[in-house]
Design an enzyme around this catalytic site. Structure first.
Site, short mmCIF file in Angstrom:
data_model
loop_
_atom_site.label_atom_id
_atom_site.label_comp_id
_atom_site.label_asym_id
_atom_site.label_seq_id
_atom_site.Cartn_x
_atom_site.Cartn_y
_atom_site.Cartn_z
CG HIS A 40 -2.14 1.26 1.16
ND1 HIS A 40 -2.09 2.10 2.63
CD2 HIS A 40 -2.84 1.68 0.89
CE1 HIS A 40 -2.71 2.18 2.04
NE2 HIS A 40 -3.32 2.37 0.49
CD GLU A 67 -2.66 1.93 -2.61
OE1 GLU A 67 -4.06 2.39 -3.00
OE2 GLU A 67 -2.02 2.58 -2.31
CG ASP A 69 -3.21 6.53 -2.62
OD1 ASP A 69 -4.91 6.81 -3.06
OD2 ASP A 69 -2.12 6.49 -2.59
CG HIS A 82 -3.15 9.21 0.11
ND1 HIS A 82 -3.92 10.02 1.75
CD2 HIS A 82 -4.16 7.94 0.26
CE1 HIS A 82 -4.73 9.20 1.58
NE2 HIS A 82 -5.14 8.48 0.31
CD GLU A 150 -7.31 5.25 -4.27
OE1 GLU A 150 -6.19 4.90 -3.25
OE2 GLU A 150 -8.33 6.51 -3.36
#
Ligand code: G3P
Ligand code: CA
Length: 289
Positions: A40, A67, A69, A82, A150
């Site tokens: 993450h 993962e 953002d 993020h 994401e």
């Protein structure tokens, strides 16, 4: 043995034996039925989140999936960060003291590139930068890692779905090898995910959240995965998600977030989760694979 039963037995054995067993630090080949582990924001307990350093650290830990953002600068560059503002993870307030509230969308890429995105985490990461998506993809390709991308707050960035898909295509990420096993686009926004699916149906998509069981079929029109907060994961919910086929005709998958302790990770595995999104990928991997 049925896959889920096998997992449950494995989990129970692990819970019973974990006090006496030291798990190997080196990555062993994963049991195909064990959950995929996603780092993450990269290996974000050991390096500053969403930086290239966090990707490299995850690679050192033999973690295959990262993962991140993605957001957009004032001049239209896709960057990996993020928060919608730069304050928490960079030194923007020192470098640009008069630019409150320091939104990503209010800074050019050149301005953002001046920021230190590592010192807030630890002095040895001084000089880390907010990466562009392009840089990020290049590093992942070097080490053959996969990306759970994401779209962060896509409502702030009209057209970001197409822009992201175009950037992925330009970087070679929409070829069969990437589509088949190295790319997922996820979002909390069903609208953004639907647009992404319509643009490129072959891209695997994940909805962040836990829609009611009665609405899963609606989501299955554009999402291949349902990725819930681990607090919402139950055996019945996972079964319900798995019982619905996604747009490609295969059962929907479930990736739970954000799981940083082994007990919860083992429980997620026992409940049938297909993946675990974690800030501590090495620890969780050694517990569930
Ligand atoms: O991948 C799941 C997770 O990243 C969603 O929450 O706020 O960490 O982006 P957040
Ligand atoms: Ca995220």
């Amino acid at each position: 043995m049925h896959q889920h039963l096998a997992r449950t037995v494995t989990a129970a054995l692990f819970l019973g034996a974990s006090a006496f067993v030291t798990m190997p630090a080196q990555a062993a080949p994963a049991d195909p039925s064990s959950p995929t582990v996603f780092a993450h924001r990269g290996a974000s307990t050991e390096a500053p989140e969403n930086t290239l350093a966090a990707v490299r650290r995850a690679h050192e830990q033999h973690i295959k999936w990262i993962e991140n953002d993605v957001q957009r600068t004032k001049d239209g560059a896709l960057v990996v960060i993020h928060d919608a503002t730069l304050s928490r993870t960079t030194d923007v307030e020192q470098v640009f003291p008069d630019r409150s509230p320091w939104r990503v969308a209010d800074f050019t890429l050149a301005e953002i590139r001046r920021l230190d995105a590592g010192s807030w985490f630890a002095p040895r990461f001084r000089g880390e930068r907010v990466p562009t998506l392009q840089e990020y993809l290049t590093l992942l390709d070097r080490d053959q890692q996969g990306l759970l991308l994401e779209l962060k707050q896509p409502e702030l960035y009209p057209g970001v779905e197409k822009q992201t898909v175009d950037a992925l295509e330009k970087a070679g990420w929409l070829d069969q090898a990437h589509l088949a096993g190295r790319l997922v686009i996820q979002s909390f926004s069903a609208d953004a995910l639907r647009r992404t699916h319509e643009l490129r149906p072959a891209v695997v998509t994940g909805f962040l959240g836990s829609p009611p069981v009665s609405r899963l079929k609606e989501y299955a029109a554009f999402a291949d995965q349902i990725n819930p907060d681990e607090k919402d994961v139950t055996y019945a919910y996972v079964q319900a998600v798995h019982s619905v086929d996604g747009p490609d005709g295969k059962p929907l998958r479930v990736n739970a977030w954000t799981v940083d302790d082994l007990t919860t990770a083992v429980r997620m595995a026992a409940l049938g989760a297909d993946g675990i999104i974690t800030n501590r990928p090495d620890v969780i991997r050694n517990g569930v694979q």
